[in-house]
Design a protein around this motif. Structure first.
Motif, PDB file in Angstrom:
ATOM      1  N   SER A 789     -72.761  66.406  -3.465  1.00  0.00           N
ATOM      2  CA  SER A 789     -73.182  65.005  -3.644  1.00  0.00           C
ATOM      3  C   SER A 789     -72.157  64.040  -3.081  1.00  0.00           C
ATOM      4  O   SER A 789     -72.471  62.865  -2.859  1.00  0.00           O
ATOM      5  CB  SER A 789     -73.429  64.714  -5.129  1.00  0.00           C
ATOM      6  N   ASP A 790     -70.939  64.500  -2.810  1.00  0.00           N
ATOM      7  CA  ASP A 790     -69.961  63.632  -2.143  1.00  0.00           C
ATOM      8  C   ASP A 790     -70.478  63.215  -0.771  1.00  0.00           C
ATOM      9  O   ASP A 790     -70.353  62.050  -0.376  1.00  0.00           O
ATOM     10  CB  ASP A 790     -68.620  64.361  -1.990  1.00  0.00           C
ATOM     11  N   ARG A 791     -71.061  64.172  -0.035  1.00  0.00           N
ATOM     12  CA  ARG A 791     -71.648  63.832   1.265  1.00  0.00           C
ATOM     13  C   ARG A 791     -72.802  62.860   1.109  1.00  0.00           C
ATOM     14  O   ARG A 791     -72.903  61.854   1.830  1.00  0.00           O
ATOM     15  CB  ARG A 791     -72.110  65.129   1.959  1.00  0.00           C
ATOM     16  N   THR A 792     -73.663  63.122   0.125  1.00  0.00           N
ATOM     17  CA  THR A 792     -74.816  62.247  -0.088  1.00  0.00           C
ATOM     18  C   THR A 792     -74.358  60.825  -0.409  1.00  0.00           C
ATOM     19  O   THR A 792     -74.898  59.846   0.128  1.00  0.00           O
ATOM     20  CB  THR A 792     -75.684  62.774  -1.243  1.00  0.00           C
ATOM     21  N   ILE A 793     -73.383  60.705  -1.305  1.00  0.00           N
ATOM     22  CA  ILE A 793     -72.929  59.371  -1.721  1.00  0.00           C
ATOM     23  C   ILE A 793     -72.239  58.640  -0.572  1.00  0.00           C
ATOM     24  O   ILE A 793     -72.395  57.420  -0.427  1.00  0.00           O
ATOM     25  CB  ILE A 793     -72.010  59.482  -2.953  1.00  0.00           C
ATOM     26  N   ARG A 794     -71.512  59.343   0.265  1.00  0.00           N
ATOM     27  CA  ARG A 794     -70.940  58.673   1.449  1.00  0.00           C
ATOM     28  C   ARG A 794     -72.049  58.096   2.313  1.00  0.00           C
ATOM     29  O   ARG A 794     -71.920  56.987   2.859  1.00  0.00           O
ATOM     30  CB  ARG A 794     -70.098  59.658   2.259  1.00  0.00           C
ATOM     31  N   GLU A 795     -73.157  58.837   2.443  1.00  0.00           N
ATOM     32  CA  GLU A 795     -74.271  58.345   3.254  1.00  0.00           C
ATOM     33  C   GLU A 795     -74.940  57.135   2.604  1.00  0.00           C
ATOM     34  O   GLU A 795     -75.309  56.177   3.300  1.00  0.00           O
ATOM     35  CB  GLU A 795     -75.290  59.470   3.462  1.00  0.00           C
ATOM     36  N   TYR A 796     -75.101  57.155   1.292  1.00  0.00           N
ATOM     37  CA  TYR A 796     -75.626  55.976   0.595  1.00  0.00           C
ATOM     38  C   TYR A 796     -74.678  54.795   0.769  1.00  0.00           C
ATOM     39  O   TYR A 796     -75.108  53.662   1.043  1.00  0.00           O
ATOM     40  CB  TYR A 796     -75.794  56.269  -0.900  1.00  0.00           C
ATOM     41  N   ALA A 797     -73.397  55.050   0.565  1.00  0.00           N
ATOM     42  CA  ALA A 797     -72.410  53.965   0.561  1.00  0.00           C
ATOM     43  C   ALA A 797     -72.315  53.285   1.921  1.00  0.00           C
ATOM     44  O   ALA A 797     -72.157  52.052   2.001  1.00  0.00           O
ATOM     45  CB  ALA A 797     -71.045  54.500   0.144  1.00  0.00           C
ATOM     46  N   THR A 798     -72.414  54.062   2.990  1.00  0.00           N
ATOM     47  CA  THR A 798     -72.290  53.476   4.328  1.00  0.00           C
ATOM     48  C   THR A 798     -73.640  53.078   4.909  1.00  0.00           C
ATOM     49  O   THR A 798     -73.728  52.082   5.640  1.00  0.00           O
ATOM     50  CB  THR A 798     -71.606  54.479   5.278  1.00  0.00           C
TER      51      THR A 798
END
Length: 807
Positions: A789-798
């Protein structure tokens, strides 16, 4: 912050036990010691929590607020210890006191704040937001009772109350000074002010107090603590005991109705009373959350709300919180004196919507009359949103005029919440590539044609800290010994394991880890069910919500097929197999509950038939929840992800079991496709129709399950066994028999059966070559970092939220 040594932690436990209970550690219960350790951990957390809140106030970063009806956070003590870097110290301190860490940790109840994937995803996201140093918080409801506690009586699911708050919850802080008063029902009167603007006055409303309880969300090894705010519904005023009897009982009734709002997760909405309660819950969540968000914004920025999108983004997790859109419009217009256009500009730049389903029947719709009665002012705003939206299509997009009825927010006396969410948001995302493609090209194609820039994909992820580091410490240790510990903070570095797929020493270690995890689960199964399972057998696992499209029925059909084979030939050469199920069915979902009964009945027959020599066993574990998943997943050899292609938005159980070395047996559905793309065709078992083929059958109506029933002898035998009472009495499972044939097998159980059996045979053959199997397992672990989910959240955040990390 300097962390305590083992000896210091021992002393802290002794001192805190004396302070709380006036006794020594050898005189109190494990439950007492659980609260002792929580107190110690909370003291550490509170310092970081205060520092984090101070930083946000000073820096005034843009923040994300994640609105969700579910947050399946699981037990927090061990997780918080892990993230604080204190788990090993605590474990050693407890052992030094002759205490079992596991016995202490299991004293914690699983919070009943969610049901399945939706809630667990939200919990993983909050974990990653905090760990990646992003300013973000969750808002949910503090349900007194969870979904239900599941028990099996004569094989049938029985629902008992899940009163998870029967003991004090040590992680929450009640903030009554930040309570919010809300209104339901009544009537709305529109008045014109002297300046020509409109004022809306409310009369005869029912008032509710929303009281917040804050739970810390601890980042991993970074001293960041974000907040999950849970709302509790309480009466605005206490009961007056001096009033007359009639008034007294009226007050009691009103207070009971108020408390019901936060009483239970997902009340039965098969009747009007249940529907009204769900609407109340949804408005209760969004109205109280928006009040907090706006109050904090004003207090901290001292800016006009016209700048709100610069500092605030609100993610709607599924349609449940979509009433936040008209509620923000109401606040901006009725309380802040914005005109419609300005309010709409702000609103549509604040909200982002995540869609989690492509099942049309699962897309939320509420009766117009119900919204009118419960939320009269909000209905006026929704009606205006709908009118303006339909007019914009008519005048600006004549090519879509014939689609207006399909796209309207209000149609057929119902409010379509997914349509409201799309129209009122600046971003609409699916949760796996296939899911998003289906949204754009099929289910929501009209909206995609209208708002092509609004749609995007964010494939789901899981927090590897809980689902590998915490739940499978043996495997985590082997990984760290092999590639170092950087993967813990950079999970994509698990890819470095690919260099070791031929390393026989490492494969032996993986084999030993899996064996020990299977031994642990086998002991748990025997302790809780009395069933003895072969730890050397294939542990074949399907754990997820019980729904027809997830096809637990297909799984148990294969079990029956194997059983029939073994009855014909007890010496059949198959690898011993243990089939493990965990699932809850919605209380009113008859077919799903019949499938549970069938699985339990087949288990009873198979497990007690000595003639098959124990070659297959079936185990259905009661009351599937996060803590049980943490026991099962590390021991899984095969991950059953067998939903009808095109029906599962993403799935996250597939990611959890992949990360723990299980091989996926699945359809080309949801994130299975992306797992296959990562690991390669030879390291996954794919079967069945794909989504395009399924859709073609739906379109042309050419599928006939009766043909399969008549022509496939295996299917004929299984179906006839259901009809004729081979399992249970004569009419026990005739409903399943007739349901499959009379409804044209809508989830293609019979159609995919042959392909599924063939894939299961491949599983059996591949498992016999343990070196190759372990190599495939390692390849799956190595590629699982993509699904953090770290990858997913980076994608949401950016890509959606436009957040900056707080270093």
């Amino acid at each position: 912050m300097t962390k305590p040594t083992v000896n210091q932690f021992v002393q802290m436990i002794k001192d805190k036990t004396e302070e709380l209970y006036g006794m020594g550690t050898d005189e109190v219960t494990n439950n007492d010691l659980y609260y002792v350790v929580c107190e110690i951990v909370n003291e550490e957390i509170n310092q970081d929590w205060a520092k984090t809140e101070k930083t946000y106030k000073q820096e005034q970063p843009k923040q994300v607020y994640y609105l969700s009806m579910e947050f399946l956070i699981g037990r927090l003590l061990e997780s918080n210890l892990l993230n604080l870097g204190m788990r090993e110290v605590c474990n050693d301190a407890l052992k030094q006191l002759n205490l079992s860490p596991e016995d202490i940790y299991k004293e914690e109840n699983d919070p009943g704040l969610g049901n399945g994937g939706l809630g667990r995803l939200a919990a993983c996201f909050l974990d990653s937001i905090a760990t990646l140093n992003y300013p973000g918080h969750g808002f949910g409801i503090r349900y007194q009772y969870g979904m239900f506690e599941q028990r099996f009586i004569n094989g049938y699911q029985t629902e008992l109350p899940d009163y998870w708050l029967k003991e004090a919850y040590p992680w929450e802080r009640r903030k009554v000074d930040e309570a919010v008063e809300l209104q339901f029902g009544g009537s709305v009167h529109m008045l014109e002010r002297n300046n020509g603007s409109l004022e809306f006055r409310y009369e005869d409303t029912d008032k509710v107090l929303a009281v917040p309880y804050d739970v810390p969300i601890v980042g991993y090894n970074n001293e960041i603590v974000n907040t999950l705010r849970l709302w509790n519904a309480e009466p605005v005023t206490s009961i007056d005991p001096t009033t007359d009897e009639q008034s007294y009982f009226k007050q009691l009734k009103n207070n009971h109705e108020i408390e019901q709002i936060s009483s239970m997760l997902y009340p039965d909405d098969s009747n009007d009373e249940g529907k009204r309660l769900r609407i109340k819950q949804q408005y209760f969540l969004v109205a109280s959350s928006l009040r907090t968000i706006l109050t904090n914004y004003k207090k901290e920025t001292q800016q006009s709300l016209i700048h709100l999108p610069e500092k605030v983004v609100i993610q709607i997790n599924d349609t449940h919180p979509s009433l936040a859109i008209p509620e923000l419009m109401r606040i901006l217009m009725d309380e802040e004196d914005f005109g419609w256009d300005a309010a709409w500009e702000i609103t549509t730049n604040v909200f982002a919507y995540t869609n989690h389903t492509i099942l049309y029947e699962a897309l939320e719709k509420w009766p117009v009359k119900m919204i009118q009665n419960l939320l009269p002012r909000l209905y006026m705003i929704i009606d205006e949103i709908n009118e303006r939206f339909c007019q914009s299509i008519w005048f600006d997009h004549p090519e879509l005029r014939d689609k207006i009825a399909e796209m309207a927010v209000i149609a057929d006396d119902q409010i379509h919440m997914a349509h409201l969410s799309i129209v009122g948001s600046f971003s609409v995302n699916g949760v796996a590539k296939l899911h998003t493609d289906i949204l754009k090209n099929q289910e929501m194609s009209n909206f995609y044609n209208l708002f092509p820039d609004r749609f995007n994909n964010k494939t789901n992820g899981i927090t590897h800290r809980r689902w590998l580091l915490l739940s499978n410490p043996r495997l985590a240790e082997v990984i760290s010994e092999t590639i170092g510990e950087h993967w813990i903070e950079r999970p994509r570095e698990l890819n470095n394991l690919l260099r070791h797929t031929k390393d026989s020493a490492l494969l032996d270690k993986l084999k030993e880890v899996k064996k020990k995890n299977k031994q642990d689960l086998a002991e748990y199964i025997h302790k809780t069910t009395g069933i003895l399972v072969d730890e050397n057998s294939i542990f074949d696992v399907q754990i997820k919500r019980l729904h027809e499209y997830k096809r637990q029925l297909l799984n148990i059909f294969h079990v029956i097929y194997l059983y029939n084979q073994l009855k014909d030939n007890p010496n059949l050469d198959i690898t011993p197999r243990t089939f493990i199920f965990g699932a809850k069915a919605a209380p009113s979902y008859y077919v799903a509950k019949e499938v549970i009964k069938l699985i339990n009945t087949v288990a009873s027959v198979v497990n007690n038939d000595a003639t098959i020599q124990g070659k297959i066993k079936v185990v259905f574990l009661e009351n599937y929840n996060t803590s049980l998943a943490e026991k099962i997943i590390p021991a899984a050899d095969v991950s059953e992800q067998i939903s009808t292609a095109g029906k599962e938005a993403s799935g996250t159980g597939n990611m959890k079991m992949m990360m723990n070395g299980a091989l996926t047996l699945g359809t080309l559905d949801g994130a299975n496709i992306e797992i296959k793309d990562q690991v390669g065709d030879s390291n996954i078992f794919i079967f069945g129709l794909n989504a395009e083929e399924i859709n073609e059958y739906y379109q042309n109506g050419s599928y006939n399950p009766n043909e399969i029933y008549q022509n496939d002898e295996r299917v004929t035998q299984i179906m006839d066994q259901l009809r004729d009472g081979a399992f249970g009495h004569d009419v026990e499972f005739t409903d399943i028999y007739y349901h499959l044939l009379s409804t044209n097998d809508p989830y293609f159980v019979l159609k995919d059966f042959d392909s599924y059996v063939e894939a299961q045979q491949l599983v059996d053959l591949h498992y016999r070559d343990q070196d190759k199997w372990l190599s495939k397992s390692l390849i799956n672990i190595a590629h699982s970092g993509k699904f953090s989910s770290d990858r997913t959240i980076r994608e949401y955040a950016t890509g959606i939220w436009n957040l900056q990390k707080q270093l």
